[in-house]
Enzyme design. Structure first.
Site, PDB file in Angstrom:
ATOM      1  N   GLU A 154       0.846  -1.204   0.000  1.00  0.00           N
ATOM      2  CA  GLU A 154       0.000   0.000   0.000  1.00  0.00           C
ATOM      3  C   GLU A 154       0.873   1.242   0.000  1.00  0.00           C
ATOM      4  O   GLU A 154       1.572   1.515   0.973  1.00  0.00           O
ATOM      5  CB  GLU A 154      -0.906   0.003   1.241  1.00  0.00           C
ATOM      6  CG  GLU A 154      -1.804   1.236   1.330  1.00  0.00           C
ATOM      7  CD  GLU A 154      -2.755   1.219   2.529  1.00  0.00           C
ATOM      8  OE1 GLU A 154      -2.674   0.280   3.351  1.00  0.00           O
ATOM      9  OE2 GLU A 154      -3.570   2.147   2.631  1.00  0.00           O
ATOM     10  N   GLU A 248     -12.254   2.513   4.544  1.00  0.00           N
ATOM     11  CA  GLU A 248     -11.317   2.822   5.625  1.00  0.00           C
ATOM     12  C   GLU A 248     -11.644   4.213   6.166  1.00  0.00           C
ATOM     13  O   GLU A 248     -11.318   5.219   5.554  1.00  0.00           O
ATOM     14  CB  GLU A 248      -9.868   2.752   5.142  1.00  0.00           C
ATOM     15  CG  GLU A 248      -8.888   2.821   6.293  1.00  0.00           C
ATOM     16  CD  GLU A 248      -7.437   2.645   5.860  1.00  0.00           C
ATOM     17  OE1 GLU A 248      -6.780   1.751   6.378  1.00  0.00           O
ATOM     18  OE2 GLU A 248      -6.976   3.415   5.006  1.00  0.00           O
TER      19      GLU A 248
HETATM   20 MN    MN Z   1      -5.230   2.511   3.767  1.00  0.00          MN
END
Ligand code: MN
Length: 299
Positions: A154, A248
């Site tokens: 990520e 998120e």
């Molecule tokens: Mn994230």
């Protein structure tokens, strides 16, 4: 799972929406809340298996009928770009433990800030540090493949890593690792800050895009910021992406002070995790329906 129009896209939610505590009771409550909100998947932060039992998580997942993914963010003490071999070894251990936890609970994905520490760096990345991260993740990826676990990288914004801030950088890094089970993990919050356009990471990462964090530019409720969801979702669907889209969003009022400091949640944005989970999945389903209609050939 009862939403045919988007049945081929997995919708997930990060467990941290309800806080990061993971006692057996908290795990069961959080997993149950995610399932009740209608999600296909819950992203569980990798636990310390010396303190908590993965079997409790596995039991709760089975009871509530929801699939898991696992994530983590390396820190200063286990930064695999560090010049200190002991720190790199700690990072390798933590990544291996996350893969083992994933295998324990039936997760097929471990992602997050797996490439460097999640922190503001005070110096540029070094070639040696990058090579150390590539070699470490190659080792972890080969072991993960034997357990049918995919490893995600990520990329995050410039204030949270010095190594990977764009999809192009993440893709080059993933290709350097050179293992089929390593993918680019897009988080739209970070992309909103670093990319020229939110569709760029989808186009750049292509078939190597394996996981998406859906997050507003300000990390609050989806649809209340500047993120161009219609264009992002059309690009994702048009690219053939069918991997998870995981909400998120965290709140300072829910996660507690230590986690709030880690994430940089300095102000309050919402206070009801169940409501955020429900409005987020409704928003994503509606936006996906619209995107799919826009892409369908005219009748
Ligand atoms: Mn994230």
């Amino acid at each position: 799972m009862g939403h045919d129009a988007v049945a081929d896209v997995l919708l997930g939610v990060h467990a941290g929406c309800w806080g990061f505590g993971w006692s057996p009771q908290q795990a069961d409550r959080t997993i149950g809340a995610a399932a009740r909100a209608g999600y296909d998947l819950i992203e569980v932060p990798a636990i310390d298996r010396t303190l908590l039992d993965a079997a409790d998580t596995a039991t709760a997942l089975q009871r509530h009928g929801i699939a898991p993914a696992v994530s983590l963010a390396l820190g200063e003490a286990d930064d695999i770009t560090s010049p200190d071999p002991a720190v790199v070894a700690a990072g390798l251990h933590r990544l291996r433990e996350a893969v083992a936890f994933a295998a324990d609970i039936g997760a097929v994905y471990v992602g997050g800030v797996t490439h460097s520490a999640m922190r503001r760096y005070l110096a540029p990345p070094t070639p040696e540090g990058r090579a150390s991260a590539v070699a470490t993740l190659r080792t972890v990826a080969r072991e993960a493949a034997r357990r049918h676990v995919v490893l995600g990288v990520e990329y995050v914004n410039r204030y949270e890593s010095n190594l990977l801030n764009t999809a192009a950088q993440a893709l080059a890094f993933v290709e350097e690792i050179g293992e089929d089970n390593v993918v680019v993990h897009l988080d739209t919050f970070h992309a909103a800050l670093e990319e020229t356009d939110v569709v760029v990471p989808v186009e750049v990462a292509g078939h190597r895009l394996g996981y998406v964090h859906a997050s507003e530019n300000h990390r609050g409720a989806l649809g209340t910021g500047t993120l161009d969801w219609p264009r992002l979702l059309r690009a994702l669907l048009a690219s053939g992406y069918r991997g998870p889209i995981t909400v998120e969003s965290f709140s300072r009022d829910v996660v507690g002070t230590a986690s709030a400091v880690d994430i940089g949640l300095w102000r309050s944005q919402w206070d009801d995790p169940d409501e955020i989970a429900e409005t987020s999945i409704r928003f994503l389903r509606s936006q996906l329906d619209t995107a799919r209609r826009a892409l369908a050939p005219a009748a």
